[in-house]
Motif scaffolding. Structure first.
Motif: not given
Length: 266
Positions: A18, A87-88, A90-91, A21
């Protein structure tokens, strides 16, 4: 001595991803990454996004091997696309690890560590170091967690620059041992610097070269390197210099240790 719980590794992975990012969302995409001068901030964002995508696939499809080359995603063409891809990725990685048992079989490039637990630890450190890369590129460096940094030092000497040799290789210790004293966490790691010799029968590639082996602390070390966990971790990772590192003892083990950690890691 340094291992964290898998819950803690996952928490660090989330926090450092986080922060990575957050920093790169507003950093100039063309800013250079000091430790990897060929990379821009945009290259760094793509790199960690691709790494986290790769390991999300490994964990999601365990115990199969890594994804085929033609399954790899293409690099997005703009900064917004890179952020969305990260984002995708890491999630997906954190979700896959949260749903997995660390003891389950899963592929890794470390022959002796073929479990999900390898990815918990490795990806926590990957996110930590690249968070630092992002901060250095943006000029907004924040402190590293000392317990994670101490385990980072252990991972470097146990896995990245050393480890027990596989069946097809052998380790020949040099004279003397080095004690790595992490002054702020009260941890000392003893290593034997030497040489690894062997050829991987699957690839035919020779891996002869300097190598470290973690050994029991018996008797006095021949040389000692001291510093805080963060200072030693970032020094070995080539993210900072040695201004906060001190050495005592014989020059021979020191030079063999430095030879073993000589190659840069990205």
């Amino acid at each position: 001595m340094t291992r964290l719980s898998h819950v803690d590794y996952l928490a660090h992975l989330r926090r450092d991803s986080a922060r990575f990012r957050e920093v790169l969302a507003t950093c100039d995409p063309e800013a250079r990454v000091p430790a990897c001068p060929d990379w821009s901030a945009a290259d760094l964002l793509w790199h960690l996004g691709e790494v986290q995508w790769f390991w999300s696939q490994v964990i999601s499809h365990r115990p199969a091997g890594p994804p085929e080359d033609d399954a790899h995603p293409e690099r997005p063409g703009d900064h917004g696309g890179l952020l969305a891809f990260f984002d995708r990725s890491s999630a997906d990685l954190t979700a896959a690890l949260a749903a997995a048992d660390p003891a389950e079989p899963a592929w890794s490039w470390a022959d002796d560590q073929q479990t999900v637990g390898f990815t918990f630890r490795r990806q926590a450190h990957e996110a930590l170091i690249h968070r630092l890369d992002a901060e250095q590129a943006a000029g907004v460096v924040t402190p590293l967690d000392p317990t994670l940094a101490a385990d980072g030092v252990a991972e470097l000497v146990e896995v990245m620059y050393g480890g027990e040799p596989p069946a097809w290789g052998r380790f020949e210790p040099g004279e003397g041992q080095v004690a790595i004293e992490l002054t702020d966490v009260g941890t000392t790691i003893r290593v034997s610097p030497g040489m690894f010799f062997g050829t991987d029968p699957d690839s035919g590639r020779s891996y002869d070269g300097p190598h470290l082996l973690v050994v029991p602390a018996e008797g006095e070390p021949t040389a000692t390197v001291r510093g805080t966990a963060s200072a030693v971790d970032t020094w070995i990772w080539k993210r900072n210099g040695d201004a906060e590192i001190t050495w005592t003892g014989d020059a021979g083990p020191r030079e063999r240790f430095l030879a073993a950690i000589g190659s840069a890691l990205n």
